[in-house]
Design a protein around this motif. Structure first.
Motif, PDB file in Angstrom:
ATOM      1  N   THR A 204     -33.079  33.445  -3.999  1.00  0.00           N
ATOM      2  CA  THR A 204     -32.009  34.943  -3.948  1.00  0.00           C
ATOM      3  C   THR A 204     -32.801  35.966  -3.765  1.00  0.00           C
ATOM      4  OG1 THR A 204     -32.027  35.093  -6.763  1.00  0.00           O
ATOM      5  CG2 THR A 204     -29.841  34.558  -5.791  1.00  0.00           C
ATOM      6  N   ARG A 205     -34.578  34.900  -3.624  1.00  0.00           N
ATOM      7  CA  ARG A 205     -35.753  35.753  -3.125  1.00  0.00           C
ATOM      8  C   ARG A 205     -35.517  35.866  -1.858  1.00  0.00           C
ATOM      9  NH1 ARG A 205     -39.098  31.795  -6.186  1.00  0.00           N
ATOM     10  NH2 ARG A 205     -38.437  31.700  -8.556  1.00  0.00           N
ATOM     11  N   SER A 206     -36.591  36.428  -1.917  1.00  0.00           N
ATOM     12  CA  SER A 206     -36.662  36.957  -0.147  1.00  0.00           C
ATOM     13  C   SER A 206     -37.895  36.550   0.908  1.00  0.00           C
ATOM     14  CB  SER A 206     -36.446  38.940   0.199  1.00  0.00           C
ATOM     15  OG  SER A 206     -36.978  39.281  -0.685  1.00  0.00           O
ATOM     16  N   GLU A 207     -38.308  34.935   0.314  1.00  0.00           N
ATOM     17  CA  GLU A 207     -39.449  34.341   0.720  1.00  0.00           C
ATOM     18  C   GLU A 207     -38.858  34.356   2.065  1.00  0.00           C
ATOM     19  OE1 GLU A 207     -41.766  33.811  -1.293  1.00  0.00           O
ATOM     20  OE2 GLU A 207     -41.352  34.068  -2.998  1.00  0.00           O
ATOM     21  N   PRO A 208     -39.739  34.123   2.868  1.00  0.00           N
ATOM     22  CA  PRO A 208     -40.204  33.932   4.586  1.00  0.00           C
ATOM     23  C   PRO A 208     -39.198  32.640   4.248  1.00  0.00           C
ATOM     24  CG  PRO A 208     -42.495  34.765   3.663  1.00  0.00           C
ATOM     25  CD  PRO A 208     -41.930  34.314   2.657  1.00  0.00           C
ATOM     26  N   PRO A 209     -38.643  32.397   5.455  1.00  0.00           N
ATOM     27  CA  PRO A 209     -38.010  30.722   5.755  1.00  0.00           C
ATOM     28  C   PRO A 209     -38.406  29.352   5.182  1.00  0.00           C
ATOM     29  CG  PRO A 209     -36.891  31.963   7.339  1.00  0.00           C
ATOM     30  CD  PRO A 209     -38.136  33.195   6.585  1.00  0.00           C
TER      31      PRO A 209
ATOM     32  N   ARG B 182     -31.736  31.969   8.438  1.00  0.00           N
ATOM     33  CA  ARG B 182     -32.659  32.821   8.833  1.00  0.00           C
ATOM     34  C   ARG B 182     -34.305  32.809   9.239  1.00  0.00           C
ATOM     35  NH1 ARG B 182     -35.323  34.020   3.792  1.00  0.00           N
ATOM     36  NH2 ARG B 182     -34.819  32.756   2.669  1.00  0.00           N
ATOM     37  N   GLY B 183     -34.227  31.920   8.810  1.00  0.00           N
ATOM     38  CA  GLY B 183     -35.504  31.461  10.478  1.00  0.00           C
ATOM     39  C   GLY B 183     -35.296  31.295  11.560  1.00  0.00           C
ATOM     40  N   ILE B 184     -33.648  31.151  12.161  1.00  0.00           N
ATOM     41  CA  ILE B 184     -33.271  31.111  13.608  1.00  0.00           C
ATOM     42  C   ILE B 184     -33.596  32.789  13.594  1.00  0.00           C
ATOM     43  CG2 ILE B 184     -31.568  30.689  15.260  1.00  0.00           C
ATOM     44  CD1 ILE B 184     -31.293  28.084  13.008  1.00  0.00           C
ATOM     45  N   HIS B 185     -32.512  33.375  12.865  1.00  0.00           N
ATOM     46  CA  HIS B 185     -32.311  34.826  12.927  1.00  0.00           C
ATOM     47  C   HIS B 185     -34.067  35.204  13.449  1.00  0.00           C
ATOM     48  CE1 HIS B 185     -30.393  38.657  12.726  1.00  0.00           C
ATOM     49  NE2 HIS B 185     -31.572  38.982  12.560  1.00  0.00           N
ATOM     50  N   SER B 186     -34.700  35.319  12.257  1.00  0.00           N
ATOM     51  CA  SER B 186     -36.157  35.446  12.779  1.00  0.00           C
ATOM     52  C   SER B 186     -37.013  35.548  14.072  1.00  0.00           C
ATOM     53  CB  SER B 186     -36.968  35.669  11.630  1.00  0.00           C
ATOM     54  OG  SER B 186     -37.345  34.242  11.371  1.00  0.00           O
ATOM     55  N   GLY B 187     -36.395  34.354  14.361  1.00  0.00           N
ATOM     56  CA  GLY B 187     -37.051  33.386  15.799  1.00  0.00           C
ATOM     57  C   GLY B 187     -38.212  32.501  15.245  1.00  0.00           C
TER      58      GLY B 187
ATOM     59  N   VAL C  30     -42.358  18.568   3.495  1.00  0.00           N
ATOM     60  CA  VAL C  30     -41.671  20.068   4.261  1.00  0.00           C
ATOM     61  C   VAL C  30     -42.168  20.179   4.996  1.00  0.00           C
ATOM     62  CG1 VAL C  30     -43.098  22.076   3.801  1.00  0.00           C
ATOM     63  CG2 VAL C  30     -42.021  21.419   2.041  1.00  0.00           C
ATOM     64  N   GLY C  31     -43.478  19.307   5.471  1.00  0.00           N
ATOM     65  CA  GLY C  31     -44.105  19.068   6.741  1.00  0.00           C
ATOM     66  C   GLY C  31     -43.122  18.228   8.166  1.00  0.00           C
ATOM     67  N   LEU C  32     -42.624  17.516   7.482  1.00  0.00           N
ATOM     68  CA  LEU C  32     -41.969  16.848   9.011  1.00  0.00           C
ATOM     69  C   LEU C  32     -40.480  18.308   9.159  1.00  0.00           C
ATOM     70  CD1 LEU C  32     -42.111  13.382   7.572  1.00  0.00           C
ATOM     71  CD2 LEU C  32     -42.503  14.258   9.318  1.00  0.00           C
ATOM     72  N   ALA C  33     -40.372  18.285   7.951  1.00  0.00           N
ATOM     73  CA  ALA C  33     -38.915  19.425   8.048  1.00  0.00           C
ATOM     74  C   ALA C  33     -39.482  20.684   9.106  1.00  0.00           C
ATOM     75  CB  ALA C  33     -38.196  19.370   7.128  1.00  0.00           C
ATOM     76  N   LEU C  34     -40.405  21.120   8.725  1.00  0.00           N
ATOM     77  CA  LEU C  34     -40.414  22.147   9.203  1.00  0.00           C
ATOM     78  C   LEU C  34     -41.341  21.863  10.803  1.00  0.00           C
ATOM     79  CD1 LEU C  34     -42.332  24.512   6.998  1.00  0.00           C
ATOM     80  CD2 LEU C  34     -39.971  24.676   7.636  1.00  0.00           C
ATOM     81  N   ARG C  35     -41.587  20.863  10.750  1.00  0.00           N
ATOM     82  CA  ARG C  35     -42.639  20.594  12.113  1.00  0.00           C
ATOM     83  C   ARG C  35     -40.581  20.309  13.241  1.00  0.00           C
ATOM     84  NH1 ARG C  35     -46.887  17.850   9.717  1.00  0.00           N
ATOM     85  NH2 ARG C  35     -45.616  16.593   9.246  1.00  0.00           N
ATOM     86  N   GLY C  36     -40.280  19.529  12.289  1.00  0.00           N
ATOM     87  CA  GLY C  36     -38.592  19.394  13.827  1.00  0.00           C
ATOM     88  C   GLY C  36     -37.813  20.443  13.538  1.00  0.00           C
ATOM     89  N   ILE C  37     -38.119  21.976  12.864  1.00  0.00           N
ATOM     90  CA  ILE C  37     -37.534  23.037  13.492  1.00  0.00           C
ATOM     91  C   ILE C  37     -37.955  24.451  13.813  1.00  0.00           C
ATOM     92  CG2 ILE C  37     -35.687  22.623  11.777  1.00  0.00           C
ATOM     93  CD1 ILE C  37     -36.688  24.255   9.569  1.00  0.00           C
ATOM     94  N   MET C  38     -39.078  24.117  13.854  1.00  0.00           N
ATOM     95  CA  MET C  38     -40.090  25.488  13.780  1.00  0.00           C
ATOM     96  C   MET C  38     -40.715  25.280  15.421  1.00  0.00           C
ATOM     97  SD  MET C  38     -41.876  26.372  10.679  1.00  0.00           S
ATOM     98  CE  MET C  38     -42.693  27.904  11.763  1.00  0.00           C
TER      99      MET C  38
END
Length: 172
Positions: free
Chosen positions: A56-61, A114-119, A160-168
């Protein structure tokens, strides 16, 4: 149960460890399975509440994903013995654990969308990305529970490192 395993633990051993009479046990629980369910439900309720607060927080994705993964790691560390009992007993198929999994998936999907929407994230199916990330967590945590060779931060950073490298998107 943590010391001797679920199957080898008797109700007499539980009442002795809790310093209560045998009959007192049956005032609160019908069976050994009921006490395990109660322990699991308490841990699950606490964990789901933490994940809901993160969602529910508005943290960056990227930060939301980090916090969700960290919440899972922290929950397993805090309930290490219970986690091992559950996975030895039924492979983690206990009903309350599925509630944690579904909450985790929902919150991850939202953060990815949200990350996709923000680019910040590449265009992908958020449900697929969430399941890929969620699939890493139990494997890493089961390994960590057995080996005890990685710290909490190392576990979170690896997932998190593996996940973010895969989606960013890569910078530059």
């Amino acid at each position: 149960m943590a010391r001797h395993g679920y199957d080898k633990t008797t109700i007499a051993a539980i009442t002795q460890a809790a310093d209560v009479g045998f009959g007192t046990f049956y005032l609160y629980f019908e069976s050994k399975r009921d006490i395990l369910r109660a322990l699991v439900e308490d841990a699950v309720n606490e964990h789901v509440a933490r994940m809901q607060a993160i969602a529910t927080r508005s943290e960056p994705p990227e930060e939301a994903i980090r916090q969700l993964v960290a919440s899972n790691v922290d929950s397993v560390i805090a309930n290490r013995d219970l986690f091992r009992i559950i996975y030895r007993q039924d492979g983690g198929r206990e009903r309350p654990l599925s509630a944690v999994h579904e909450m985790f998936l929902h919150a991850l999907e939202d953060a990815i969308a949200r990350g996709i929407h923000s680019g910040a994230f590449r265009n992908m199916n958020p449900a697929l990305g969430a399941r890929a990330i969620a699939g890493m967590v139990p494997s890493v945590l089961l390994w960590a529970a057995r080996s005890r060779s990685a710290s909490r931060d190392q576990l979170v950073d690896a997932i998190v490192g593996l996940a973010l490298r895969g989606i960013m998107y890569e910078e530059g």
